[in-house]
Design an enzyme around this catalytic site. Structure first.
Site: not given
Length: 206
Positions: A25, A62, A90, A171, A174
């Site tokens: 991402s 992801g 991730n 979040d 990011h």
């Protein structure tokens, strides 16, 4: 008739270098407009420096190193001139045994070397919640593999951006458009070296 080297140089000048940004991402541009993503901003920054480049966004939100390994070969068709490999974050967020991303990245780098594709490896760092032993084992993956395959390493993709709320989305993970711009500013010299090596190869006719 122009000298052969002039003809070769002119041909090289007409074909942009194709750089595949292969990642998760952070590459894909999660939560951002297409022109705010890392590949888009990087392409603009390189073009502003006079480089003819086409940065392909091969980021999948992801994605883990396992997912990256599974899709690498078909993503390399048609063959790019170089690859920026940005995967592993991730795996670390999920607490995957570091042996797994190490093995996956090892296989990806081996495949890229076999195909003769230059690579810039962008590293990730483990979050603090898995403890110091996990962080030590995970963080060592990137310098170890860069040394093994003799590829340049940008140690931490989110250097100067991670945990900085002014550069991250709600979040906390990011980057915002401004955060991506900071990533691009910091990684640009490393990518420019990669692009220059491609340009030199084109001009020499190899």
């Amino acid at each position: 008739m122009a000298p052969p080297h002039t003809i070769g140089s002119a041909a090289a000048e007409t074909r942009p270098a194709t750089i595949l940004a292969f990642g998760d991402s952070l590459t894909a541009g999660y939560g951002l407009k297409a022109d705010e993503s890392f590949p888009a901003q990087l392409q603009m920054a390189l073009q502003a420096k006079g480089h003819k480049v086409n940065i392909i966004n091969a980021g999948v939100s992801g994605d883990t190193t396992s997912g990256g390994l599974a899709r690498l070969d078909w993503t390399l068709e048609p063959k790019p001139d170089a690859v920026i490999l940005e995967l592993g974050a991730n795996d670390a967020l999920r607490g995957v045994d570091p042996k797994v991303p190490r093995a996956n990245l090892d296989k990806m780098l081996a495949s890229l070397k076999e195909k003769g594709i230059p690579v810039l490896l962008a590293g990730a760092r483990a979050p603090n919640n898995w403890g110091p032993d996990y962080a030590r084992d995970f963080d060592a993956i990137f310098p170890d593999l860069a040394a093994k395959y003799g590829v340049p390493l940008y140690p931490f993709f989110l250097e100067g951006v991670a945990l900085d709320r002014s550069y991250t989305q709600s979040d906390g993970l990011h980057p915002t458009s401004a955060g991506v711009a900071e990533v691009v500013k910091r990684i640009l010299p490393h990518v420019e070296t990669l692009v220059q090596s491609v340009e030199h190869k084109q001009q020499s006719g190899n």
